[in-house]
Structures are given as C-alpha cells and as structure tokens.
Design a protein around this motif. Sequence first.
Motif, short mmCIF file in Angstrom:
data_model
loop_
_atom_site.label_atom_id
_atom_site.label_comp_id
_atom_site.label_asym_id
_atom_site.label_seq_id
_atom_site.Cartn_x
_atom_site.Cartn_y
_atom_site.Cartn_z
N SER A 85 -42.00 38.05 63.12
CA SER A 85 -42.26 38.80 64.35
C SER A 85 -42.36 37.89 65.58
CB SER A 85 -43.55 39.62 64.22
OG SER A 85 -44.66 38.78 64.07
N PHE A 86 -42.36 36.58 65.41
CA PHE A 86 -42.43 35.68 66.55
C PHE A 86 -41.02 35.30 67.01
CE2 PHE A 86 -46.74 35.38 65.17
CZ PHE A 86 -47.45 35.15 66.34
N LYS A 87 -40.78 35.53 68.29
CA LYS A 87 -39.47 35.25 68.88
C LYS A 87 -39.64 34.46 70.17
CE LYS A 87 -37.24 37.79 65.90
NZ LYS A 87 -36.59 37.12 64.80
N ILE A 94 -43.11 31.85 73.46
CA ILE A 94 -42.87 32.42 72.14
C ILE A 94 -43.84 33.60 72.00
CG2 ILE A 94 -44.40 30.75 71.01
CD1 ILE A 94 -42.48 31.02 68.55
N VAL A 95 -43.32 34.74 71.52
CA VAL A 95 -44.07 36.00 71.56
C VAL A 95 -44.16 36.65 70.18
CG1 VAL A 95 -44.06 38.34 72.54
CG2 VAL A 95 -43.32 36.41 73.93
N ASN A 96 -45.32 37.21 69.90
CA ASN A 96 -45.51 38.02 68.69
C ASN A 96 -44.98 39.42 69.02
OD1 ASN A 96 -46.34 39.51 66.51
ND2 ASN A 96 -48.43 38.70 66.50
N MET A 97 -43.75 39.70 68.64
CA MET A 97 -43.07 40.94 69.02
C MET A 97 -43.74 42.17 68.42
SD MET A 97 -40.79 39.98 71.09
CE MET A 97 -39.88 41.51 71.25
N SER A 98 -44.50 42.01 67.35
CA SER A 98 -45.18 43.17 66.76
C SER A 98 -46.31 43.68 67.65
CB SER A 98 -45.70 42.85 65.36
OG SER A 98 -46.72 41.88 65.43
N PRO A 122 -41.93 36.76 80.35
CA PRO A 122 -40.52 36.89 80.74
C PRO A 122 -39.56 36.82 79.56
CG PRO A 122 -41.30 34.68 81.19
CD PRO A 122 -42.49 35.46 80.72
N VAL A 123 -38.43 37.51 79.72
CA VAL A 123 -37.32 37.43 78.77
C VAL A 123 -36.12 36.98 79.58
CG1 VAL A 123 -35.81 38.66 77.17
CG2 VAL A 123 -38.24 39.32 77.37
N THR A 124 -35.55 35.84 79.21
CA THR A 124 -34.39 35.35 79.94
C THR A 124 -33.11 35.97 79.40
OG1 THR A 124 -34.15 33.45 78.48
CG2 THR A 124 -35.48 33.13 80.47
N GLU A 125 -32.07 35.88 80.19
CA GLU A 125 -30.76 36.41 79.80
C GLU A 125 -30.32 35.84 78.46
OE1 GLU A 125 -27.86 39.10 80.34
OE2 GLU A 125 -29.44 38.79 81.82
N ALA A 126 -30.61 34.55 78.22
CA ALA A 126 -30.19 33.89 76.98
C ALA A 126 -30.84 34.50 75.74
CB ALA A 126 -30.52 32.40 77.05
N HIS A 127 -32.01 35.12 75.89
CA HIS A 127 -32.73 35.67 74.75
C HIS A 127 -32.75 37.20 74.73
CE1 HIS A 127 -34.12 31.70 73.61
NE2 HIS A 127 -34.38 31.49 74.89
N LYS A 129 -30.46 39.57 74.23
CA LYS A 129 -29.78 40.26 73.13
C LYS A 129 -30.60 40.20 71.84
CE LYS A 129 -25.52 40.60 70.55
NZ LYS A 129 -24.27 40.02 70.18
N GLU A 130 -31.14 39.03 71.51
CA GLU A 130 -31.93 38.88 70.28
C GLU A 130 -33.19 39.75 70.34
OE1 GLU A 130 -34.26 35.56 67.57
OE2 GLU A 130 -33.42 34.95 69.48
#
Length: 153
Positions: A85-87, A94-98, A122-127, A129-130
């Motif tokens: 869950s970490f992305k 780095i974020v715990n997406m859950s 923040p979420v950058t353009e590079a990340h 899509k994932e």
Amino acid sequence: MKEETLTNEQLKALIGQEVNRQHKKHRPLTVPAMEEGCYKALKADDILYAFSDKEKVTIVTKDGKRYETTATIKNIADLLQKEPSFKITHKNYIVNMSEVTRSHKHGSGYGLSFRDIPDIVPVTEAHKKEIAEYLNINDLAVLDGYKKFSKNL
C-alpha cells in the motif's frame, strides 16, 4: 482417509512458525526520532506518509504526530518496499495509499488527502499513472472528491 496426528514437538514447531510469520507481518519499523534523542518503533499501518525536506525526513502517523529522522526517503522506501500500500507519489514523498480518502487538483498537479489531518500530499506527473492504477481509476483528473471504499464492499 487416515487422520495424521502431530506430536507435541511438531505442534510447537508449527505454532512457532506461525508466531514468527505474524511477527514479521506486523513488525514495527524502528525510526530514529531526533527530537527525543531515542528510537521510536512505528508500525507501517500507523504511517500516513513520509516526506523529505533535504535535511531530514518527517514521518506523519494516523494520529497526526510527526517524527523526524535522519534516514533518507530512500531508506524509508526500502523499509516499506514489502508493504504494497506504500507508493512514491513525488521524489520526496512516500504515501500509505490505504489511508488516502481524497484525490483532487492541487496547484498545477494533483494532491492526496487523508481523513483526520488537513495535509495534502503532492502527486507528480511521473507518478500519476501508477497512483491512478492503484486507486483503480483511469486518470487522477477525474478524481476530484474521490473517496476510496473497501474492496470487500
């Protein structure tokens, strides 16, 4: 079919293996907290996100507490690599997406928010899509007001 009987030794070995497996699964991270001058053990499940500001990394937990560490964001990412869950959402985050409850426009990009704290990650353009794939959506741009629900519903 004949039932197999376990000896006490076999049963103890199986129980020991399961205890070790559960311990590894829920093993806390040990994070050096600079302000306290000691080590603080944090469970991965309690972490919302971590970010770097070049001199230190700050880890933010669900209860809103912040722990500073001299570890790098890469060190933290390496510790969390087995936690699906970490992305990484940005080179410094780095974020715990859950724990993400909302995705939305933020400045010229996108941001992720959490339930109990006002922080925006923040979420950058590079990340992008994932992160969108993890959240099971086509594009973060359509996510304004997104609320993640349990996959068990």
